[in-house]
Structures are given as C-alpha cells and as structure tokens.
Design a protein around this motif. Structure first.
Motif, PDB file in Angstrom:
ATOM      1  N   ARG A 142      17.778  83.264  19.265  1.00 34.67           N
ATOM      2  CA  ARG A 142      17.736  84.714  19.056  1.00 34.67           C
ATOM      3  C   ARG A 142      18.807  85.345  19.940  1.00 34.67           C
ATOM      4  O   ARG A 142      18.863  85.074  21.148  1.00 34.67           O
ATOM      5  CB  ARG A 142      16.371  85.285  19.427  1.00 34.67           C
ATOM      6  CG  ARG A 142      15.320  84.990  18.417  1.00 34.67           C
ATOM      7  CD  ARG A 142      15.448  85.930  17.260  1.00 34.67           C
ATOM      8  NE  ARG A 142      14.461  85.632  16.238  1.00 34.67           N
ATOM      9  CZ  ARG A 142      14.460  86.243  15.079  1.00 34.67           C
ATOM     10  NH1 ARG A 142      15.354  87.164  14.804  1.00 34.67           N
ATOM     11  NH2 ARG A 142      13.565  85.933  14.182  1.00 34.67           N
ATOM     12  N   VAL A 143      19.647  86.186  19.365  1.00 31.55           N
ATOM     13  CA  VAL A 143      20.738  86.805  20.111  1.00 31.55           C
ATOM     14  C   VAL A 143      20.778  88.303  19.828  1.00 31.55           C
ATOM     15  O   VAL A 143      20.347  88.759  18.781  1.00 31.55           O
ATOM     16  CB  VAL A 143      22.107  86.164  19.770  1.00 31.55           C
ATOM     17  CG1 VAL A 143      22.134  84.704  20.179  1.00 31.55           C
ATOM     18  CG2 VAL A 143      22.425  86.290  18.289  1.00 31.55           C
ATOM     19  N   GLY A 144      21.304  89.041  20.788  1.00 28.61           N
ATOM     20  CA  GLY A 144      21.455  90.486  20.662  1.00 28.61           C
ATOM     21  C   GLY A 144      22.708  90.946  21.381  1.00 28.61           C
ATOM     22  O   GLY A 144      23.505  90.133  21.868  1.00 28.61           O
ATOM     23  N   ASP A 145      22.859  92.246  21.482  1.00 25.74           N
ATOM     24  CA  ASP A 145      24.070  92.830  22.062  1.00 25.74           C
ATOM     25  C   ASP A 145      24.381  92.360  23.478  1.00 25.74           C
ATOM     26  O   ASP A 145      25.528  92.292  23.867  1.00 25.74           O
ATOM     27  CB  ASP A 145      23.987  94.357  22.060  1.00 25.74           C
ATOM     28  CG  ASP A 145      24.188  94.934  20.667  1.00 25.74           C
ATOM     29  OD1 ASP A 145      24.781  94.241  19.809  1.00 25.74           O
ATOM     30  OD2 ASP A 145      23.745  96.067  20.436  1.00 25.74           O
ATOM     31  N   HIS A 146      23.368  92.050  24.270  1.00 24.62           N
ATOM     32  CA  HIS A 146      23.600  91.677  25.666  1.00 24.62           C
ATOM     33  C   HIS A 146      23.324  90.200  25.929  1.00 24.62           C
ATOM     34  O   HIS A 146      23.106  89.802  27.066  1.00 24.62           O
ATOM     35  CB  HIS A 146      22.756  92.559  26.588  1.00 24.62           C
ATOM     36  CG  HIS A 146      23.032  94.019  26.392  1.00 24.62           C
ATOM     37  ND1 HIS A 146      24.209  94.607  26.798  1.00 24.62           N
ATOM     38  CD2 HIS A 146      22.320  95.000  25.796  1.00 24.62           C
ATOM     39  CE1 HIS A 146      24.194  95.889  26.472  1.00 24.62           C
ATOM     40  NE2 HIS A 146      23.053  96.150  25.861  1.00 24.62           N
ATOM     41  N   SER A 147      23.356  89.393  24.889  1.00 27.01           N
ATOM     42  CA  SER A 147      23.040  87.970  25.025  1.00 27.01           C
ATOM     43  C   SER A 147      24.191  87.142  25.584  1.00 27.01           C
ATOM     44  O   SER A 147      23.970  86.123  26.217  1.00 27.01           O
ATOM     45  CB  SER A 147      22.637  87.390  23.669  1.00 27.01           C
ATOM     46  OG  SER A 147      21.447  87.969  23.212  1.00 27.01           O
ATOM     47  N   ILE A 148      25.409  87.542  25.323  1.00 20.22           N
ATOM     48  CA  ILE A 148      26.568  86.761  25.777  1.00 20.22           C
ATOM     49  C   ILE A 148      26.744  86.985  27.270  1.00 20.22           C
ATOM     50  O   ILE A 148      26.901  88.108  27.721  1.00 20.22           O
ATOM     51  CB  ILE A 148      27.841  87.146  25.000  1.00 20.22           C
ATOM     52  CG1 ILE A 148      27.638  86.889  23.505  1.00 20.22           C
ATOM     53  CG2 ILE A 148      29.045  86.356  25.531  1.00 20.22           C
ATOM     54  CD1 ILE A 148      28.750  87.422  22.624  1.00 20.22           C
ATOM     55  N   ARG A 149      26.695  85.893  28.035  1.00 14.93           N
ATOM     56  CA  ARG A 149      26.725  85.978  29.505  1.00 14.93           C
ATOM     57  C   ARG A 149      27.887  85.156  30.058  1.00 14.93           C
ATOM     58  O   ARG A 149      28.234  84.125  29.503  1.00 14.93           O
ATOM     59  CB  ARG A 149      25.419  85.428  30.084  1.00 14.93           C
ATOM     60  CG  ARG A 149      24.130  85.954  29.472  1.00 14.93           C
ATOM     61  CD  ARG A 149      23.773  87.277  29.922  1.00 14.93           C
ATOM     62  NE  ARG A 149      23.740  87.290  31.371  1.00 14.93           N
ATOM     63  CZ  ARG A 149      23.147  88.193  32.093  1.00 14.93           C
ATOM     64  NH1 ARG A 149      22.518  89.166  31.502  1.00 14.93           N
ATOM     65  NH2 ARG A 149      23.171  88.155  33.393  1.00 14.93           N
ATOM     66  N   LEU A 150      28.420  85.607  31.180  1.00 18.03           N
ATOM     67  CA  LEU A 150      29.479  84.886  31.881  1.00 18.03           C
ATOM     68  C   LEU A 150      28.996  84.339  33.209  1.00 18.03           C
ATOM     69  O   LEU A 150      29.785  84.057  34.098  1.00 18.03           O
ATOM     70  CB  LEU A 150      30.684  85.810  32.131  1.00 18.03           C
ATOM     71  CG  LEU A 150      31.406  86.299  30.888  1.00 18.03           C
ATOM     72  CD1 LEU A 150      32.447  87.342  31.243  1.00 18.03           C
ATOM     73  CD2 LEU A 150      32.028  85.143  30.139  1.00 18.03           C
ATOM     74  N   ASP A 151      27.704  84.155  33.350  1.00 17.40           N
ATOM     75  CA  ASP A 151      27.156  83.753  34.642  1.00 17.40           C
ATOM     76  C   ASP A 151      26.440  82.407  34.569  1.00 17.40           C
ATOM     77  O   ASP A 151      25.389  82.206  35.143  1.00 17.40           O
ATOM     78  CB  ASP A 151      26.198  84.818  35.175  1.00 17.40           C
ATOM     79  CG  ASP A 151      25.055  85.115  34.205  1.00 17.40           C
ATOM     80  OD1 ASP A 151      25.005  84.510  33.120  1.00 17.40           O
ATOM     81  OD2 ASP A 151      24.210  85.943  34.553  1.00 17.40           O
ATOM     82  N   GLY A 152      27.036  81.464  33.844  1.00 10.30           N
ATOM     83  CA  GLY A 152      26.438  80.133  33.739  1.00 10.30           C
ATOM     84  C   GLY A 152      26.501  79.402  35.068  1.00 10.30           C
ATOM     85  O   GLY A 152      27.057  79.892  36.054  1.00 10.30           O
ATOM     86  N   PRO A 153      25.951  78.191  35.109  1.00  8.94           N
ATOM     87  CA  PRO A 153      25.919  77.414  36.353  1.00  8.94           C
ATOM     88  C   PRO A 153      27.309  77.085  36.903  1.00  8.94           C
ATOM     89  O   PRO A 153      27.471  76.889  38.096  1.00  8.94           O
ATOM     90  CB  PRO A 153      25.169  76.140  35.985  1.00  8.94           C
ATOM     91  CG  PRO A 153      24.720  76.279  34.592  1.00  8.94           C
ATOM     92  CD  PRO A 153      25.274  77.535  34.016  1.00  8.94           C
ATOM     93  N   LEU A 154      28.309  77.024  36.044  1.00  8.18           N
ATOM     94  CA  LEU A 154      29.682  76.774  36.485  1.00  8.18           C
ATOM     95  C   LEU A 154      30.498  78.046  36.360  1.00  8.18           C
ATOM     96  O   LEU A 154      30.310  78.829  35.433  1.00  8.18           O
ATOM     97  CB  LEU A 154      30.330  75.666  35.646  1.00  8.18           C
ATOM     98  CG  LEU A 154      29.645  74.304  35.687  1.00  8.18           C
ATOM     99  CD1 LEU A 154      30.304  73.359  34.691  1.00  8.18           C
ATOM    100  CD2 LEU A 154      29.720  73.720  37.087  1.00  8.18           C
ATOM    101  N   ASP A 155      31.418  78.249  37.273  1.00 10.47           N
ATOM    102  CA  ASP A 155      32.260  79.441  37.263  1.00 10.47           C
ATOM    103  C   ASP A 155      32.988  79.581  35.921  1.00 10.47           C
ATOM    104  O   ASP A 155      33.631  78.642  35.461  1.00 10.47           O
ATOM    105  CB  ASP A 155      33.267  79.362  38.409  1.00 10.47           C
ATOM    106  CG  ASP A 155      34.015  80.666  38.601  1.00 10.47           C
ATOM    107  OD1 ASP A 155      33.410  81.735  38.368  1.00 10.47           O
ATOM    108  OD2 ASP A 155      35.203  80.609  38.969  1.00 10.47           O
ATOM    109  N   GLY A 156      32.860  80.715  35.289  1.00  8.66           N
ATOM    110  CA  GLY A 156      33.530  80.982  34.030  1.00  8.66           C
ATOM    111  C   GLY A 156      32.812  80.467  32.801  1.00  8.66           C
ATOM    112  O   GLY A 156      33.308  80.602  31.687  1.00  8.66           O
ATOM    113  N   MET A 157      31.640  79.864  32.955  1.00  9.65           N
ATOM    114  CA  MET A 157      30.888  79.337  31.813  1.00  9.65           C
ATOM    115  C   MET A 157      30.300  80.497  31.015  1.00  9.65           C
ATOM    116  O   MET A 157      29.745  81.432  31.571  1.00  9.65           O
ATOM    117  CB  MET A 157      29.771  78.422  32.291  1.00  9.65           C
ATOM    118  CG  MET A 157      28.943  77.824  31.161  1.00  9.65           C
ATOM    119  SD  MET A 157      27.594  76.790  31.786  1.00  9.65           S
ATOM    120  CE  MET A 157      28.526  75.388  32.377  1.00  9.65           C
TER     121      MET A 157
END
Length: 107
Positions: A61-76
């Motif tokens: 399930r995805v929405g407007d704020h689903s895309i994140r740049l804060d994964g476990p690795l820098d830039g993920m």
C-alpha cells in the motif's frame, strides 16, 4: 482483427496476480534489470497498490508520503518497506501524482 485495443488492466492483473479493473488508474514500469512494477489506484481510495516482481509480486500500500530517503543505508530509497531505485521512485511519484484526481473525486 478488431480495431478495439485490448484493455491493459486485465493484462496487468494477470501479470502481478492482483485485482485491477478499468476503475483503476494503472501504471507499468520495467527497470534496467528487467524487474517489473505495477501500480493501481482505485477511484475514491486514499492509497494505491504497488506490486514488484523482485518482491514476489507482494502487494504494498502506497500513498503520497510513502517514498522515503531514510533507509538503513545512506541514500537508500524505500517505499512501504520495499527498497527501490531512483528510477522506480521517479516513476512511482509520477503515478501517485497522476492518480491524485481519482482520490479527490466525490462518490
């Protein structure tokens, strides 16, 4: 031979195993590795459905704020816990933007 084009929704539904109808805004993407993504936004729903062949066609399930740049690795880049690349994120963002009018429509 018929002049009527085949509807894309049944083809995408068969591909990902999800329920997709002509009432959905749909999108399809193939990345540089040949992995396939399918997007479907149902009229009146606040979230869309995303399937990725590299995730065994699990639905996210995805929405407007689903895309994140804060994964476990820098830039993920992640979406709903799924790691995606920049091109996939750009495509997904475009699908979410294009389907926005479906979410705003009154029932």
């Amino acid at each position: 031979m018929t002049d009527t084009p085949t509807a894309i929704e049944p083809l995408l539904a068969r591909l990902c195993g999800g329920e997709i109808t002509d009432k959905d805004y749909t999108g399809y993407f193939m990345n540089e590795h040949g992995e396939q993504l399918v997007f479907a936004q149902r009229r009146g729903q606040k979230t869309a459905r995303l399937w990725h062949s590299d995730a065994d066609w699990e639905m996210f399930r995805v929405g407007d704020h689903s895309i994140r740049l804060d994964g476990p690795l820098d830039g993920m880049i992640t979406v709903a816990g799924l790691i995606i690349n920049r091109e996939e994120a750009t495509w997904l963002s475009s699908c979410l933007s294009a389907s926005r009018h479906l979410r705003q429509e009154r029932t």
